[in-house]
Design a protein around this motif. Structure first.
Motif, PDB file in Angstrom:
ATOM      1  N   ALA A  99       0.864  -1.167  -0.065  1.00  0.00           N
ATOM      2  CA  ALA A  99      -0.033  -0.039  -0.173  1.00  0.00           C
ATOM      3  C   ALA A  99       0.828   1.376   0.011  1.00  0.00           C
ATOM      4  O   ALA A  99       0.642   2.034  -0.797  1.00  0.00           O
ATOM      5  CB  ALA A  99      -0.875   0.128   1.159  1.00  0.00           C
ATOM      6  N   LYS A 100       2.077   1.234   0.831  1.00  0.00           N
ATOM      7  CA  LYS A 100       2.769   2.312   1.012  1.00  0.00           C
ATOM      8  C   LYS A 100       3.336   2.654  -0.548  1.00  0.00           C
ATOM      9  O   LYS A 100       3.503   3.719  -1.024  1.00  0.00           O
ATOM     10  CB  LYS A 100       3.809   1.993   1.901  1.00  0.00           C
ATOM     11  CG  LYS A 100       3.382   2.117   3.563  1.00  0.00           C
ATOM     12  CD  LYS A 100       3.326   3.808   3.723  1.00  0.00           C
ATOM     13  CE  LYS A 100       2.866   4.086   5.184  1.00  0.00           C
ATOM     14  NZ  LYS A 100       2.780   5.137   5.637  1.00  0.00           N
ATOM     15  N   ARG A 101       3.859   1.548  -1.004  1.00  0.00           N
ATOM     16  CA  ARG A 101       4.721   1.652  -2.332  1.00  0.00           C
ATOM     17  C   ARG A 101       3.692   2.137  -3.333  1.00  0.00           C
ATOM     18  O   ARG A 101       4.010   3.010  -4.335  1.00  0.00           O
ATOM     19  CB  ARG A 101       5.062   0.116  -2.815  1.00  0.00           C
ATOM     20  CG  ARG A 101       5.999  -0.021  -2.344  1.00  0.00           C
ATOM     21  CD  ARG A 101       6.761  -1.189  -3.011  1.00  0.00           C
ATOM     22  NE  ARG A 101       8.092  -1.709  -2.604  1.00  0.00           N
ATOM     23  CZ  ARG A 101       8.563  -2.825  -2.630  1.00  0.00           C
ATOM     24  NH1 ARG A 101       7.832  -3.929  -3.256  1.00  0.00           N
ATOM     25  NH2 ARG A 101       9.782  -3.243  -2.317  1.00  0.00           N
ATOM     26  N   SER A 102       2.503   1.737  -3.382  1.00  0.00           N
ATOM     27  CA  SER A 102       1.779   2.363  -4.490  1.00  0.00           C
ATOM     28  C   SER A 102       1.206   3.911  -4.403  1.00  0.00           C
ATOM     29  O   SER A 102       1.392   4.381  -5.113  1.00  0.00           O
ATOM     30  CB  SER A 102       0.179   1.715  -4.197  1.00  0.00           C
ATOM     31  OG  SER A 102      -0.679   2.003  -3.303  1.00  0.00           O
ATOM     32  N   MET A 103       1.301   4.203  -2.874  1.00  0.00           N
ATOM     33  CA  MET A 103       1.010   5.718  -2.524  1.00  0.00           C
ATOM     34  C   MET A 103       2.365   6.488  -3.125  1.00  0.00           C
ATOM     35  O   MET A 103       2.095   7.383  -3.831  1.00  0.00           O
ATOM     36  CB  MET A 103       0.790   5.834  -1.190  1.00  0.00           C
ATOM     37  CG  MET A 103       0.514   7.235  -0.666  1.00  0.00           C
ATOM     38  SD  MET A 103       0.393   7.492   0.937  1.00  0.00           S
ATOM     39  CE  MET A 103      -1.055   6.862   1.366  1.00  0.00           C
ATOM     40  N   VAL A 104       3.615   5.725  -2.833  1.00  0.00           N
ATOM     41  CA  VAL A 104       4.672   6.752  -3.316  1.00  0.00           C
ATOM     42  C   VAL A 104       4.737   6.577  -4.785  1.00  0.00           C
ATOM     43  O   VAL A 104       5.139   7.710  -5.312  1.00  0.00           O
ATOM     44  CB  VAL A 104       5.991   5.922  -2.733  1.00  0.00           C
ATOM     45  CG1 VAL A 104       7.149   6.452  -3.603  1.00  0.00           C
ATOM     46  CG2 VAL A 104       5.878   5.822  -1.287  1.00  0.00           C
ATOM     47  N   ALA A 105       4.461   5.498  -5.444  1.00  0.00           N
ATOM     48  CA  ALA A 105       4.484   5.520  -7.098  1.00  0.00           C
ATOM     49  C   ALA A 105       3.519   6.517  -7.507  1.00  0.00           C
ATOM     50  O   ALA A 105       3.594   7.275  -8.579  1.00  0.00           O
ATOM     51  CB  ALA A 105       4.154   4.060  -7.222  1.00  0.00           C
TER      52      ALA A 105
END
Ligand SMILES: Nc1nc2c(ncn2[C@@H]2O[C@H](COP(=O)(O)OP(=O)(O)OP(=O)(O)O)[C@@H](O)[C@H]2O)c(=O)[nH]1
Length: 851
Positions: free
Chosen positions: A726-732
């Protein structure tokens, strides 16, 4: 006429007929038979006259053979049996008679007998004038079943004054003969003191002695007849004195003689007629009146020949018969003579009884031998579990034939002895057959039991049978077969009973039915258990995949309903099995336990670590990746991802204890079973494992504490992965195209727009496009057209974005690398930059993975 004339007359009268018979029967006998015509050689053949040897060397006896039954030394012959056979009298039963002749020596007794009966007794040589008949001789009358006894003459010169033999021979003759011929010369009639009167006195005394002996034994004369015929043959009757006068004289003399006897008490007033019938015949002088003599002899012969020829004066009246069967005469005479010689009291009834015992025993042995031969010829036993249905008939036939043989010969003897020995024989015959009977019943038992089992097994192979009915009909059939076959081997009067075998068979049939019933019950319980498993499968899956507080209520209430139905189904069928209440209780208890264990095993499948993890992940995803309305969550910078994550994780971790134990929220739905520490074993020994050490409380626990902690740890790790993602998707999503770029693009594209407006070609094209749009709208084709346009646009936008994205990514790579991995500040994602499809496409792979 001398002796030679006499002999030649005999030879003419009988031998012509007789010798050819003997020659035919045994050629060796002819010579011997002929030798009897010669008085000089006759004595040399005393014992074997007219006897010879057949081709096998066996001794044979001719019809006209004569036998010295008692010799000069008072020994009784051992060959009477043999002679009886040779005379064809052995099987005559009672159909024979015995006559004996008494009289002074050399009074023509042998001559008379030979003339009357065609016998070949030795006749005194006229020249020697010496005694010829010594002891007692016997022969068979020609053409008549008559045993003729020629007794040594009284006042025998060679025996002197010794009256011993005279008494013994009188006693013997009285015991066996029906008719006593008293041979006297006419001139002796009236000579009261003469030798004949001495002889008659002996006869009377002997008779009284016999009677007394019988009486002292408490018996009447028994089966022997009371009377004897005394036939006086008056020889050399000249005719001067009429026969009637001679009769009167003789009768008077006899009465006087009788009166002079000392009689036993009770018989003081008895007369001669009490014991004797008297008859008188006169024969003319043989030498002086040969023709008349011949006539007289022929007339007299008729009286011995047959009742037809003899008429009223037939001498062998049944009342005189001694009732000794022909096959026992040899033994009887032998024992009588032994008793006479040893001066024992001659008790005829006892003698007859002893004879009966001896003979009946012999006859029974012969019958048993016959029977044994017949039984030995029986076919061999058909083997274990097989029967020979004809055995009973064969056994009965063997017994019937043995008894017939016994009855034929033995029934002539003393009735009580015959009956007693018959009973013994029958029991001996039955005892001999008993092993066959026992083995037959054993095999019958096996056969019937096997057929009974097969019958039931075949009947219950199909569908829709009533077990009780099947068992009953098979049993009826089996019992019928048993009764029929068992009865066939139970011999009459044997006292054999099939009761024990019947009871054993019934017991075994009960056991077989019981086993099959248990097997059936077991199958039925197994089917019911399978049904419950199937029914519970969906319910369990549905309930456990959507954990809730009433999860176990749903499972248990469904289980209880299914179990109640199963129990009802069992009870319905169990009735046809004739189960006892105890058995039904046992089966129901097993059914409940096995159903419960089946449910539990299904639950265990679902609560194993891997499926459990799947379930938890799904729940977590629902809570973490979807919002409260079930809409997929797109992380925005303002979203508190940490809080949402924690809440979702905690709520999922709380589910683990819920799965760990079967515990309904409503106590009403609780299910309980008694625990047990040993097998109940009522229905199915194979299910013993289900019975052993069952602890219901323990069975409620699905996840042990260690399993729970392991599951919890694994889930945490998986959840963390979701968080990172989830975090990664937010950063991306932060690496997007800046809005000003679109402004630049608009500025840069303005000139091209004006150029299109001003150009007639482009403008026309624009109008055409507008018209086309109108037509599309008016035709209702806007939707498809928009869809096509959107698709094309999306593709274009995606391609453009991709290009731009790649470009900017390379620009900001350094900046990203320097960022901390644990940075927790969300970057807002402009939602308008993503279409719904894009979001869907992006979310799907991770959800599929989770599932
Ligand atoms: N006068 C006369 N003589 C006879 C008669 N029958 C036979 N005899 C003769 O009498 C003699 C004796 O005959 P057997 O027949 O031997 O007499 P028996 O009584 O049998 O003699 P034992 O056997 O020695 O006691 C013979 O020589 C006969 O020929 C008869 O009717 N009248």
């Amino acid at each position: 006429m001398d002796k030679a004339i006499d002999i030649s007359t005999q030879a003419l009268s009988y031998p012509q007929k007789h010798i050819p018979d003997v020659a035919q029967a045994a050629p060796g006998l002819v010579q011997l038979a002929q030798s009897t015509l010669d008085p000089a050689t006759s004595l040399a053949h005393a014992h074997t006259a007219a006897a010879g040897k057949d081709s096998d060397g066996a001794r044979t006896v001719g019809l006209d053979a004569k036998l010295q039954v008692v010799d000069e030394n008072q020994h009784f012959t051992k060959t009477l049996d043999e002679h009886m056979k040779g005379w064809n009298l052995a099987d005559a039963g009672f159909n024979y008679d015995v006559v004996a002749v008494f009289g002074s020596q050399s009074t023509g007794k042998s001559t008379l007998l030979n003339r009357l009966f065609g016998t070949r007794f030795d006749v005194m040589s006229e020249t020697e004038r010496r005694q010829t008949t010594k002891g007692i001789w016997m022969s068979k009358g020609q053409d008549m079943n008559v045993l003729v006894m020629d007794v040594e003459g009284t006042d025998g010169r060679e025996r002197g004054e010794d009256q011993d033999f005279e008494r013994k021979s009188a006693l013997f003759s009285m015991a066996v003969a029906e008719v006593l011929i008293v041979n006297i010369w006419e001139h002796q009639v009236g000579l009261y003191q003469g030798a004949n009167m001495g002889l008659l006195k002996t006869v009377f005394e002997v008779n009284l002695g016999l009677f007394l002996a019988a009486k002292q034994k408490g018996k009447e004369k028994g089966s022997s007849q009371d009377k004897t015929l005394l036939l006086f043959v008056i020889r050399d009757h000249i005719g001067a004195t009429p026969l009637a006068n001679l009769r009167n004289t003789l009768t008077a003399d006899l009465n006087r003689l009788w009166d002079g006897l000392s009689k036993p008490s009770g018989l003081e007033s008895s007369t001669i007629e009490t014991f004797f019938d008297l008859d008188f015949v006169a024969l003319p002088h043989k030498l002086l009146q040969p023709e008349k003599f011949e006539e007289g002899v022929l007339d007299l012969r008729k009286r011995f020949k047959s009742p037809q020829e003899g008429g009223d004066v037939y001498v062998f009246k049944s009342k005189y018969h001694r009732r000794i069967p022909a096959d026992g005469i040899s033994t009887y005479m032998g024992t009588i003579w032994d008793a006479v010689v040893s001066n024992k009291d001659l008790d005829l009834p006892t003698q007859q009884e002893l004879l009966a015992q001896f003979r009946c025993g012999e006859i029974a042995s012969q019958a048993f031998e016959l029977f044994s031969t017949a039984v030995a010829a029986f076919p061999p036993s058909p083997g274990a579990g097989k029967i020979d249905s004809s055995l009973g008939a064969r056994m009965a036939a063997a017994i019937a034939s043995a008894l017939k043989s016994y009855d034929t010969a033995a029934s002539r003897y003393h009735p009580a002895v015959y009956a007693r020995q018959r009973v013994e024989l029958v029991s001996k015959l039955h005892a001999a057959l008993h092993p066959l009977y026992v083995s037959h019943l054993k095999n019958l038992h096996k056969l019937v039991l096997r057929e009974y089992r097969v019958e039931i097994e075949q009947a219950i192979r199909g569908e829709g049978y009533d077990f009780a009915l099947v068992v009953r009909s098979a049993r009826e059939k089996a019992e019928k077969t048993f009764e029929k076959e068992a009865k066939a081997v139970v011999l009459e009067e044997s006292g054999w009973s099939v009761e024990e075998q019947r009871a054993g068979l019934q017991e075994d049939m009960d056991q077989v039915a019981e086993l099959l019933r248990k097997e059936e019950t077991r199958k039925m319980v197994a089917v019911i258990e399978r049904n419950i498993k199937r029914q519970m499968s969906d319910t369990v899956e549905l309930a456990l995949n959507k954990p809730s507080d009433d999860m176990w209520d749903k499972v248990l209430s469904a289980f209880k309903a299914a179990l109640a139905k199963a129990e009802e189904a069992y009870l319905k069928k169990a009735k046809s099995f004739n189960c006892t209440q105890e058995e039904m209780d046992g089966a129901l208890s097993l059914l409940r336990r096995r159903s419960w264990l089946a449910l539990r095993s299904k639950l265990q499948e679902h609560t194993a670590e891997a499926p459990m993890l799947g379930k938890l992940k799904l729940v977590f995803e629902d809570k973490f990746r979807y919002d409260a309305d079930g809409v997929p969550r797109v992380w925005k910078p303002e979203d508190d991802i940490d809080l949402i994550f924690r809440k979702a994780k905690d709520s999922v971790l709380e589910l683990i204890p819920l799965y760990a134990e079967i515990k309904p929220s409503d106590p009403f739905n609780a299910f309980e079973l008694p625990s047990s520490s040993g097998p109940t074993g009522v229905v199915d020994p194979a299910a013993a494992s289900a019975d052993e050490d069952f602890d219901f409380q323990e069975s409620l626990q699905l996840l042990s504490p260690s399993a729970q902690s392991s599951l919890s740890n694994r889930f945490r790790r998986e959840a963390d992965a979701y968080y990172i993602e989830a975090k990664r998707s937010m950063v991306a999503s932060r690496a997007q195209i800046p809005y000003w770029i679109y402004g630049v693009l608009t500025v840069l594209g303005w000139n091209e727009f004006v150029a299109v407006i001003r150009s007639p070609i482009y403008f026309t094209m624009l109008l055409v496009l507008g018209a086309a749009a109108y037509v599309t709208w008016s035709l209702g084709m806007t939707g498809p057209a928009i869809a096509v346009a959107r698709g094309v646009t999306n593709e274009v936008v995606r391609t453009v974005n991709e290009q731009l994205h790649n470009y900017f990514n390379s620009q900001s790579a350094d900046a990203h690398a320097s960022r901390s991995h644990h940075q927790r500040h969300a970057v807002p994602i402009p939602a308008s930059n993503y279409t719904a499809e894009e979001i869907e496409l992006k979310e799907k792979p991770s959800r599929d993975k989770a599932e």
